[in-house]
Scaffold this motif. Structure first.
Motif, short mmCIF file in Angstrom:
data_model
loop_
_atom_site.label_atom_id
_atom_site.label_comp_id
_atom_site.label_asym_id
_atom_site.label_seq_id
_atom_site.Cartn_x
_atom_site.Cartn_y
_atom_site.Cartn_z
N PRO A 27 29.12 51.24 39.41
CA PRO A 27 30.52 50.83 39.34
C PRO A 27 31.45 51.65 40.24
O PRO A 27 32.66 51.57 40.11
CB PRO A 27 30.87 51.05 37.87
N LEU A 28 30.87 52.44 41.14
CA LEU A 28 31.71 53.24 42.02
C LEU A 28 32.63 52.34 42.84
O LEU A 28 32.27 51.23 43.20
CB LEU A 28 30.85 54.10 42.95
N TYR A 29 33.81 52.83 43.11
CA TYR A 29 34.83 52.20 43.93
C TYR A 29 35.66 51.16 43.17
O TYR A 29 36.58 50.57 43.73
CB TYR A 29 34.22 51.58 45.19
N TYR A 30 35.37 50.92 41.89
CA TYR A 30 36.20 49.98 41.13
C TYR A 30 37.63 50.49 40.94
O TYR A 30 38.58 49.73 41.15
CB TYR A 30 35.58 49.65 39.78
N PRO A 31 37.85 51.75 40.56
CA PRO A 31 39.24 52.20 40.38
C PRO A 31 40.06 52.10 41.68
O PRO A 31 41.22 51.67 41.66
CB PRO A 31 39.10 53.67 39.94
N GLU A 32 39.45 52.45 42.81
CA GLU A 32 40.15 52.35 44.09
C GLU A 32 40.44 50.88 44.42
O GLU A 32 41.52 50.56 44.92
CB GLU A 32 39.32 52.98 45.21
N GLY A 33 39.49 50.02 44.15
CA GLY A 33 39.68 48.59 44.39
C GLY A 33 40.79 48.02 43.53
O GLY A 33 41.61 47.23 43.99
N GLU A 34 40.83 48.43 42.27
CA GLU A 34 41.88 47.96 41.37
C GLU A 34 43.25 48.41 41.84
O GLU A 34 44.21 47.63 41.83
CB GLU A 34 41.60 48.44 39.95
N ALA A 35 43.35 49.66 42.28
CA ALA A 35 44.62 50.16 42.81
C ALA A 35 45.03 49.40 44.06
O ALA A 35 46.20 49.03 44.22
CB ALA A 35 44.51 51.66 43.10
N PHE A 36 44.07 49.13 44.93
CA PHE A 36 44.36 48.39 46.16
C PHE A 36 44.83 46.97 45.83
O PHE A 36 45.76 46.44 46.45
CB PHE A 36 43.11 48.36 47.04
N ALA A 37 44.20 46.33 44.84
CA ALA A 37 44.59 44.98 44.43
C ALA A 37 46.01 44.96 43.87
O ALA A 37 46.79 44.05 44.14
CB ALA A 37 43.60 44.42 43.42
N GLN A 41 48.73 42.92 45.75
CA GLN A 41 49.00 41.69 44.98
C GLN A 41 48.21 40.50 45.52
O GLN A 41 48.74 39.40 45.66
CB GLN A 41 50.50 41.39 44.95
N MET A 42 46.94 40.75 45.86
CA MET A 42 46.07 39.72 46.42
C MET A 42 44.74 39.71 45.68
O MET A 42 44.40 40.67 44.99
CB MET A 42 45.77 40.02 47.90
N ASP A 43 44.00 38.60 45.83
CA ASP A 43 42.62 38.57 45.37
C ASP A 43 41.84 39.59 46.19
O ASP A 43 42.05 39.71 47.40
CB ASP A 43 42.00 37.19 45.58
N LEU A 44 40.95 40.32 45.54
CA LEU A 44 40.19 41.36 46.22
C LEU A 44 38.71 40.97 46.28
O LEU A 44 38.12 40.57 45.27
CB LEU A 44 40.33 42.68 45.49
N VAL A 45 38.14 41.08 47.46
CA VAL A 45 36.71 40.89 47.67
C VAL A 45 36.16 42.25 48.10
O VAL A 45 36.56 42.79 49.13
CB VAL A 45 36.43 39.82 48.76
N LEU A 46 35.26 42.78 47.29
CA LEU A 46 34.66 44.09 47.57
C LEU A 46 33.23 43.86 48.05
O LEU A 46 32.36 43.42 47.30
CB LEU A 46 34.67 44.96 46.31
N LEU A 47 33.00 44.11 49.34
CA LEU A 47 31.69 43.95 49.95
C LEU A 47 30.91 45.23 49.72
O LEU A 47 31.38 46.31 50.03
CB LEU A 47 31.86 43.69 51.44
N ARG A 48 29.73 45.09 49.14
CA ARG A 48 28.85 46.25 48.90
C ARG A 48 27.60 46.09 49.75
O ARG A 48 26.92 45.08 49.68
CB ARG A 48 28.47 46.34 47.44
N PHE A 49 27.32 47.12 50.55
CA PHE A 49 26.14 47.11 51.39
C PHE A 49 25.12 48.10 50.85
O PHE A 49 25.43 49.27 50.63
CB PHE A 49 26.47 47.47 52.84
N ASP A 50 23.92 47.62 50.64
CA ASP A 50 22.80 48.47 50.24
C ASP A 50 21.69 48.25 51.26
O ASP A 50 21.31 47.11 51.51
CB ASP A 50 22.31 48.06 48.84
N PRO A 51 21.18 49.33 51.89
CA PRO A 51 20.19 49.14 52.95
C PRO A 51 18.89 48.50 52.48
O PRO A 51 18.18 47.89 53.27
CB PRO A 51 19.94 50.56 53.47
#
Length: 131
Positions: A27-37, A41-51
């Motif tokens: 769940p890393l980066y959820y708090p930052e994403g929520e703050a950014f959203a 005031q937009m829909d947020l798409v969080l792209l996660r890359f795993d090698p």
């Protein structure tokens, strides 16, 4: 768009979409994403890359407090990009220059079309001019 995403985020106010990219696991980066959203005031798409597992997407719709997790890119030849649940249950989202459009039904009719569209989404990662 390439220059704008190089800073780690992209926003399109006319579509009401913000895109963040990370290589952090859930769940890393959820708090930052929520703050950014909240700020955008937009829909947020969080792209996660795993090698090892590739790319997946988490969505936070404007005004919501709940993340929609583990979506995959899906594409039909020559059409818009869709975000489909990695499992069979959940909403389906069409990503276009108009924003995220939610659908209750899948953009594919069977398992073969689902698989082929996910492979096409991997092989055609560009947003082809719009989204």
């Amino acid at each position: 768009m390439d220059e704008r995403i190089s800073s780690g985020y992209f926003t399109d106010p006319s579509a009401g979409i913000a895109l963040l990219a990370t290589s952090c696991n859930r769940p890393l980066y959820y708090p930052e994403g929520e703050a950014f959203a909240v700020i955008t005031q937009m829909d947020l798409v969080l792209l996660r890359f795993d090698p090892l597992e590739g790319v997946s997407f988490d969505l936070l719709l404007n005004g919501s407090r709940f993340w929609l997790c583990n979506y995959l890119a899906w594409r039909r030849s020559g059409e818009a990009l869709w975000l489909v649940p990695s499992h069979s249950a959940g909403a389906f989202f069409r990503l276009s220059s108009g924003g995220l459009e939610a659908y209750d039904t899948a953009p594919y009719a069977n398992g073969y079309q689902r698989f082929a569209g996910i492979i096409r989404g991997i092989e055609t990662p560009l947003f082809e001019g719009s989204y």
